[in-house]
Design an enzyme around this catalytic site. Structure first.
Site, PDB file in Angstrom:
ATOM      1  N   ALA A  13       0.542  -1.357   0.005  1.00 31.99           N
ATOM      2  CA  ALA A  13       0.017   0.034   0.016  1.00 31.99           C
ATOM      3  C   ALA A  13       0.694   1.016   0.200  1.00 31.99           C
ATOM      4  CB  ALA A  13      -0.923  -0.047   1.245  1.00 31.99           C
ATOM      5  N   ILE A  17       2.335   2.152  -7.066  1.00 34.08           N
ATOM      6  CA  ILE A  17       0.992   1.572  -7.393  1.00 34.08           C
ATOM      7  C   ILE A  17       0.082   1.740  -6.480  1.00 34.08           C
ATOM      8  CG2 ILE A  17      -0.615  -0.163  -8.290  1.00 34.08           C
ATOM      9  CD1 ILE A  17       1.856  -1.648  -9.805  1.00 34.08           C
ATOM     10  N   VAL A 132      -1.358  -8.271  -8.809  1.00 33.93           N
ATOM     11  CA  VAL A 132      -0.893  -7.417  -9.678  1.00 33.93           C
ATOM     12  C   VAL A 132       0.652  -7.653  -9.757  1.00 33.93           C
ATOM     13  CG1 VAL A 132      -0.407  -4.913 -10.036  1.00 33.93           C
ATOM     14  CG2 VAL A 132      -2.852  -5.635  -9.514  1.00 33.93           C
ATOM     15  N   GLY A 133       1.019  -7.986  -8.753  1.00 37.23           N
ATOM     16  CA  GLY A 133       2.803  -7.948  -8.410  1.00 37.23           C
ATOM     17  C   GLY A 133       3.207  -9.114  -9.266  1.00 37.23           C
ATOM     18  N   ASP A 162      -2.522  -4.742 -20.270  1.00 33.74           N
ATOM     19  CA  ASP A 162      -2.197  -4.836 -21.513  1.00 33.74           C
ATOM     20  C   ASP A 162      -3.346  -4.933 -22.594  1.00 33.74           C
ATOM     21  OD1 ASP A 162       0.259  -6.204 -20.684  1.00 33.74           O
ATOM     22  OD2 ASP A 162      -1.093  -7.551 -19.672  1.00 33.74           O
ATOM     23  N   HIS A 190       1.054 -12.297 -18.720  1.00 35.78           N
ATOM     24  CA  HIS A 190       1.439 -10.828 -18.626  1.00 35.78           C
ATOM     25  C   HIS A 190       2.956 -10.717 -18.607  1.00 35.78           C
ATOM     26  CE1 HIS A 190       1.797  -6.591 -17.618  1.00 35.78           C
ATOM     27  NE2 HIS A 190       2.348  -6.819 -16.583  1.00 35.78           N
TER      28      HIS A 190
END
Ligand code: NAD
Ligand code: LMR
Length: 329
Positions: A13, A17, A132-133, A162, A190
């Site tokens: 956090a 990002i 996301v990582g 993407d 990804h």
């Protein structure tokens, strides 16, 4: 009557990002402008990281977001994920110049076994998880496998950045607004092997493929540009993408929760065997969403070129999965 607040856990956090993401969640961009949220924020126990997190929380306080019904800081996933309705797993090491995302596998995989177990133990049984990582697909796979009491379908990986990158490239090429482009998708991992596919895409009912006409543009410009965009941003900024990644995370969760009204989007999800992708592989697919559930768009023809690209990205994901098998044993 006001809605019951939903609990949103975010890891990493205090990172880049996180700094773009949290304010937008609290503003209602993710779950709707009438949906109160409680933020449960996780950072590593390190004093500096926790202090930075406190600073971010002070700024969130200073925004006086009407939808923010509560906010807590955590250094332990077992408390951060307690009763979470949504979990955005962002916290991980980003790559630097010259690295591929899979170079992060060893460094980051451990994080996702621990966090998968914690989600399994304490999150809502309906928790919607977005990883996301990086490497996002394999980390999502690890978290899913580490949480056997939660439905596998609740674990997803972020391919939306993407997808959005591909939309933007097509808008620039055709001179048409992004919002007019439909039926685009990105298959696979990804990573630069992803296959951004505009064969079915339409603008105002007309075929994008026909209007572009030139297969060489697809092969030599579009695919490499979208596939290597993350690296190009690292090269230019000296840091990996952050605001656009946060925006894609918002889009992903928004559409999963609130639906796409029949429109396609891309999500990294555990395969159900569709298109010959082995069950459980965390793979980017074209999906539509409704009532909080996603459905893979079925029966799309896969030509020889597309099959080659899909095989390539699947091969990479299989290798990544084999590389972390020891962590899941
Ligand atoms: P960052 O280094 O700025 O922030 C990461 C934060 O995570 C740090 O504050 C760190 O202390 C924290 N963290 C590390 N381990 C943690 C743990 N176990 N629990 C909780 N917090 C932890 O990085 P960033 O730029 O915010 O990127 C985060 C990740 O997102 C990276 O892996 C990056 O590669 C990835 N990413 C993915 C996409 C995508 O499209 N999937 C896009 C951009 C970035
Ligand atoms: C991106 O695509 O921008 C992120 O995955 C960061 C990276 O390492 O490329």
């Amino acid at each position: 009557m006001a809605k019951t607040p939903l609990r949103v856990a975010v890891t990493g956090a205090a990172g880049q990002i996180g700094y773009s993401l949290l304010f937008r969640i609290a503003n209602g961009d993710m779950l709707g402008k009438d949906q109160p949220v409680i933020l449960q924020l996780l950072e590593i126990a390190d004093e500096k990281a926790q202090k930075a997190l406190k600073g971010v929380m002070m700024e969130i306080d200073d925004c006086a977001f009407p939808l923010l019904a509560g906010m807590t800081a955590h250094a332990d996933p077992m408390t951060a994920f307690k009763d979470a309705d949504f979990a955005l797993l962002v916290g991980a090491r980003p790559r630097g110049p010259g690295m591929e995302r899979k170079d992060l596998l060893e460094a980051n995989a451990q994080i996702f076994t621990v966090q998968g177990k914690a989600l399994d133990a304490v999150a809502s049984r309906n928790v919607k998880v977005l990883v996301v990582g990086n490497p996002a697909n394999t980390n999502a796979y690890i978290a899913m496998k580490s949480a056997p009491s939660l439905p596998a379908k609740n674990f997803t990986a972020m391919l939306r950045l993407d997808h959005n990158r591909a939309l933007s490239q097509i808008a620039a090429k055709t001179g048409k607004p992004v919002a007019s482009i439909e039926k685009l998708c990105v298959w696979g991992n990804h990573s630069p092997t992803m296959y951004a596919d505009y064969r079915f895409a339409q603008i105002d009912g007309a075929s994008v493929k026909d209007s572009i006409g030139d297969d060489a543009w697809n092969r030599d410009t579009f695919l490499p540009t979208v596939g290597k965009r993350g690296g190009a941003i690292i090269e230019a900024r000296g840091l990996s993408s952050a605001a656009s990644a946060a925006n894609a995370a918002i889009d992903h969760m928004h559409d999963w929760f609130l639906g796409t009204n029949g429109k396609w989007t891309t999500m990294g999800i555990p395969s159900d065997g569709s298109y010959g992708i082995p069950e459980g592989t965390m793979f980017g697919f074209p999906v539509t969403t409704e009532n909080g559930e996603y459905t893979i768009v079925q029966d799309l023809p896969i030509d020889e070129f597309s099959q080659e690209r899909i095989n390539l990205t699947l091969k990479e994901l299989t290798e990544e999965r084999d590389g972390v098998a020891h962590l899941l044993a």
